[in-house]
Design a protein around this motif. Structure first.
Motif, mmCIF file in Angstrom:
data_model
loop_
_atom_site.group_PDB
_atom_site.id
_atom_site.type_symbol
_atom_site.label_atom_id
_atom_site.label_comp_id
_atom_site.label_asym_id
_atom_site.label_seq_id
_atom_site.Cartn_x
_atom_site.Cartn_y
_atom_site.Cartn_z
ATOM 1 N N SER A 83 0.961 -1.109 0.158
ATOM 2 C CA SER A 83 -0.136 0.146 -0.145
ATOM 3 C C SER A 83 0.969 1.350 0.036
ATOM 4 C CB SER A 83 -0.891 0.136 1.134
ATOM 5 O OG SER A 83 -1.770 -1.133 1.289
ATOM 6 N N ILE A 84 1.775 1.141 0.847
ATOM 7 C CA ILE A 84 2.773 2.388 0.852
ATOM 8 C C ILE A 84 3.484 2.725 -0.595
ATOM 9 C CG2 ILE A 84 4.946 3.224 1.760
ATOM 10 C CD1 ILE A 84 4.087 1.938 4.659
ATOM 11 N N ASP A 85 3.757 1.627 -1.303
ATOM 12 C CA ASP A 85 4.558 1.428 -2.439
ATOM 13 C C ASP A 85 3.668 2.313 -3.520
ATOM 14 O OD1 ASP A 85 6.642 0.519 -1.689
ATOM 15 O OD2 ASP A 85 6.503 -1.575 -2.034
ATOM 16 N N ARG A 86 2.476 1.733 -3.496
ATOM 17 C CA ARG A 86 1.173 2.259 -4.222
ATOM 18 C C ARG A 86 0.974 3.796 -3.983
ATOM 19 N NH1 ARG A 86 -1.108 -2.743 -3.386
ATOM 20 N NH2 ARG A 86 -2.162 -1.971 -1.841
ATOM 21 N N ALA A 87 0.837 4.040 -2.708
ATOM 22 C CA ALA A 87 0.676 5.685 -2.240
ATOM 23 C C ALA A 87 1.769 6.433 -2.624
ATOM 24 C CB ALA A 87 0.359 5.705 -0.832
ATOM 25 N N SER A 88 2.994 6.013 -2.439
ATOM 26 C CA SER A 88 4.372 6.702 -3.137
ATOM 27 C C SER A 88 4.214 6.856 -4.581
ATOM 28 C CB SER A 88 5.300 5.782 -2.796
ATOM 29 O OG SER A 88 6.674 6.556 -3.062
ATOM 30 N N GLY A 89 3.801 5.731 -5.345
ATOM 31 C CA GLY A 89 3.651 6.182 -6.866
ATOM 32 C C GLY A 89 2.453 7.053 -6.949
ATOM 33 N N THR A 90 1.341 7.189 -6.268
ATOM 34 C CA THR A 90 0.383 8.117 -6.926
ATOM 35 C C THR A 90 0.772 9.569 -6.224
ATOM 36 O OG1 THR A 90 -1.101 6.211 -5.995
ATOM 37 C CG2 THR A 90 -2.032 8.613 -5.849
ATOM 38 N N LEU A 91 1.766 9.600 -5.286
ATOM 39 C CA LEU A 91 2.177 11.001 -4.822
ATOM 40 C C LEU A 91 2.987 11.604 -5.658
ATOM 41 C CD1 LEU A 91 2.619 10.667 -0.765
ATOM 42 C CD2 LEU A 91 0.917 12.135 -2.044
ATOM 43 N N LYS A 92 3.883 10.557 -6.123
ATOM 44 C CA LYS A 92 5.064 11.015 -7.273
ATOM 45 C C LYS A 92 4.260 11.570 -8.352
ATOM 46 C CE LYS A 92 8.813 7.978 -5.805
ATOM 47 N NZ LYS A 92 9.671 6.787 -5.923
ATOM 48 N N GLY A 93 3.208 10.852 -8.724
ATOM 49 C CA GLY A 93 2.273 11.151 -9.959
ATOM 50 C C GLY A 93 1.722 12.418 -10.005
ATOM 51 N N MET A 94 1.155 12.930 -8.698
ATOM 52 C CA MET A 94 0.538 13.945 -8.322
ATOM 53 C C MET A 94 1.528 15.058 -8.125
ATOM 54 S SD MET A 94 -2.033 12.822 -5.149
ATOM 55 C CE MET A 94 -2.747 14.223 -5.010
ATOM 56 N N ILE A 95 2.673 14.864 -7.856
ATOM 57 C CA ILE A 95 3.814 15.885 -7.892
ATOM 58 C C ILE A 95 4.267 16.463 -9.109
ATOM 59 C CG2 ILE A 95 6.066 16.179 -7.162
ATOM 60 C CD1 ILE A 95 5.616 14.799 -4.748
ATOM 61 N N ARG A 96 4.375 15.280 -9.888
ATOM 62 C CA ARG A 96 4.766 15.500 -11.467
ATOM 63 C C ARG A 96 3.696 16.399 -11.952
ATOM 64 N NH1 ARG A 96 6.727 10.045 -11.181
ATOM 65 N NH2 ARG A 96 4.539 9.432 -12.213
ATOM 66 N N GLN A 97 2.163 15.999 -11.753
ATOM 67 C CA GLN A 97 1.261 16.530 -12.400
ATOM 68 C C GLN A 97 1.071 18.191 -12.039
ATOM 69 O OE1 GLN A 97 -0.697 15.289 -14.649
ATOM 70 N NE2 GLN A 97 -2.028 17.068 -14.986
ATOM 71 N N MET A 98 1.471 18.413 -10.721
ATOM 72 C CA MET A 98 1.691 19.591 -10.023
ATOM 73 C C MET A 98 2.537 20.733 -10.708
ATOM 74 S SD MET A 98 2.443 20.870 -6.092
ATOM 75 C CE MET A 98 4.166 20.458 -6.402
ATOM 76 N N TYR A 99 3.890 19.994 -10.848
ATOM 77 C CA TYR A 99 4.912 20.642 -11.635
ATOM 78 C C TYR A 99 4.423 21.009 -13.140
ATOM 79 C CZ TYR A 99 8.183 20.145 -7.876
ATOM 80 O OH TYR A 99 8.853 20.032 -6.759
ATOM 81 N N LYS A 100 3.919 20.101 -14.040
ATOM 82 C CA LYS A 100 3.285 20.291 -14.964
ATOM 83 C C LYS A 100 2.271 21.569 -15.000
ATOM 84 C CE LYS A 100 1.171 17.889 -19.075
ATOM 85 N NZ LYS A 100 0.715 16.349 -19.465
ATOM 86 N N GLN A 101 1.518 21.429 -14.293
ATOM 87 C CA GLN A 101 0.351 22.483 -14.268
ATOM 88 C C GLN A 101 1.190 23.871 -13.901
ATOM 89 O OE1 GLN A 101 -2.430 21.184 -11.314
ATOM 90 N NE2 GLN A 101 -3.459 19.810 -12.499
ATOM 91 N N ARG A 102 2.147 23.796 -12.898
ATOM 92 C CA ARG A 102 2.647 24.761 -12.607
ATOM 93 C C ARG A 102 3.429 25.591 -13.888
ATOM 94 N NH1 ARG A 102 6.615 24.888 -7.336
ATOM 95 N NH2 ARG A 102 4.361 24.699 -6.545
ATOM 96 N N PHE A 103 4.207 24.639 -14.608
ATOM 97 C CA PHE A 103 4.727 25.102 -15.772
ATOM 98 C C PHE A 103 3.751 25.672 -16.953
ATOM 99 C CE2 PHE A 103 6.279 24.204 -20.194
ATOM 100 C CZ PHE A 103 7.650 24.645 -20.247
ATOM 101 N N ILE A 104 2.602 25.164 -17.247
ATOM 102 C CA ILE A 104 1.877 25.753 -18.142
ATOM 103 C C ILE A 104 1.217 26.990 -17.649
ATOM 104 C CG2 ILE A 104 -0.780 25.088 -18.896
ATOM 105 C CD1 ILE A 104 -0.038 22.059 -18.735
ATOM 106 N N LEU A 105 0.975 27.080 -16.280
ATOM 107 C CA LEU A 105 0.403 28.343 -15.571
ATOM 108 C C LEU A 105 1.370 29.345 -15.910
ATOM 109 C CD1 LEU A 105 -1.343 27.125 -12.390
ATOM 110 C CD2 LEU A 105 -2.565 28.156 -14.511
ATOM 111 N N SER A 106 2.676 29.137 -15.383
ATOM 112 C CA SER A 106 4.087 30.214 -15.757
ATOM 113 C C SER A 106 3.873 30.575 -17.164
ATOM 114 C CB SER A 106 5.147 29.394 -15.275
ATOM 115 O OG SER A 106 5.059 29.237 -14.010
ATOM 116 N N GLY A 107 3.828 29.494 -18.405
ATOM 117 C CA GLY A 107 3.823 29.883 -19.800
ATOM 118 C C GLY A 107 2.601 30.701 -20.134
ATOM 119 N N ILE A 108 1.349 30.559 -19.513
ATOM 120 C CA ILE A 108 0.243 31.301 -19.713
ATOM 121 C C ILE A 108 0.372 32.806 -19.139
ATOM 122 C CG2 ILE A 108 -2.348 31.815 -19.083
ATOM 123 C CD1 ILE A 108 -2.630 28.550 -19.107
ATOM 124 N N GLY A 109 0.994 32.838 -17.854
ATOM 125 C CA GLY A 109 1.497 34.108 -17.430
ATOM 126 C C GLY A 109 2.268 34.934 -18.126
#
Length: 228
Positions: free
Chosen positions: A184-210
């Protein structure tokens, strides 16, 4: 020193005869009149001497194999006689040991007691037999107690084994739970990593829009202010 097979045979045979003479004296001669502990000590000594005599007979058999066939016949007969003597005194020793054991069990016999006025006195045969029976009963009771203790120990051991099996099952269940938790911890860790990557991606997109809107505003201002 003569080292021929016949000389060695004679030497071992003389040693054997010396031991047999000592054994015979203890079983049939002067040792026969010994009583109590002296008799027991004599019988123990006989057992030791019989073992030594047995070893000597084995040596005699080995020496016999090296004697030439032409002169071997009388030596074969002498070996047979030695074995016969050894067997005789082994049997006699065993019988005397048995008699001593019965004497210890039933108690010493005192001449004249059977002719007393009380045929069932404390030293009579009947009293000795009763004492022997009581000894056997005590032995039976002790055996029963030992058996009971052994059964109790066995039951206690079975309880311990049952407890150990239960503890082992608990440990195995805990291990399985830990393995599930690790999964379960491994799966949660994978989910968190995916969310972090998604967050950085969204941040990059918002920065580009700005940046795009800032450039757009500057471009509009440039045309309004400079081109007029």
């Amino acid at each position: 020193m003569d080292e021929t097979p016949t000389a060695q045979f004679d030497a071992y045979e003389n040693d054997f005869k010396h031991l047999i003479s000592s054994i015979s004296d203890k079983l049939e001669g002067s040792g026969k009149n010994l009583l109590g502990e002296q008799r027991k000590a004599a019988l123990r000594k006989v057992e030791i001497e019989l073992d030594e005599a047995d070893d000597i007979v084995s040596q005699i058999e080995l020496e016999l194999q090296g004697i030439p066939q032409s002169v071997k016949a009388p030596y074969v007969n002498r070996l047979k006689q030695a074995k016969a003597d050894l067997t005789k005194y082994k049997k006699l020793s065993k019988e005397l040991h048995s008699q001593a054991a019965r004497s210890d069990l039933l108690g010493p016999f005192k001449p004249g007691r059977a002719d007393s006025d009380d045929p069932y006195g404390e030293r009579s045969d009947r009293a000795r037999l009763l004492a022997g029976a009581e000894t056997l009963n005590d032995g039976s009771r002790r055996i029963g107690d030992s058996t009971r203790i052994a059964l109790e120990t066995e039951n206690h051991g079975a309880d311990i084994l049952s407890t150990l099996r239960g503890q082992r099952e608990q440990i195995e269940n805990s291990r399985n739970m830990l393995q599930s938790a690790d999964g379960s911890i491994d799966r949660a860790s994978g989910t968190l990593k995916g969310m972090i990557r998604q967050m950085y991606k969204q941040r990059f997109i918002l920065s580009g829009i700005g940046v795009f809107f800032v450039v757009l505003v500057l471009f509009v201002l440039y045309f309004k202010l400079v081109r007029h």
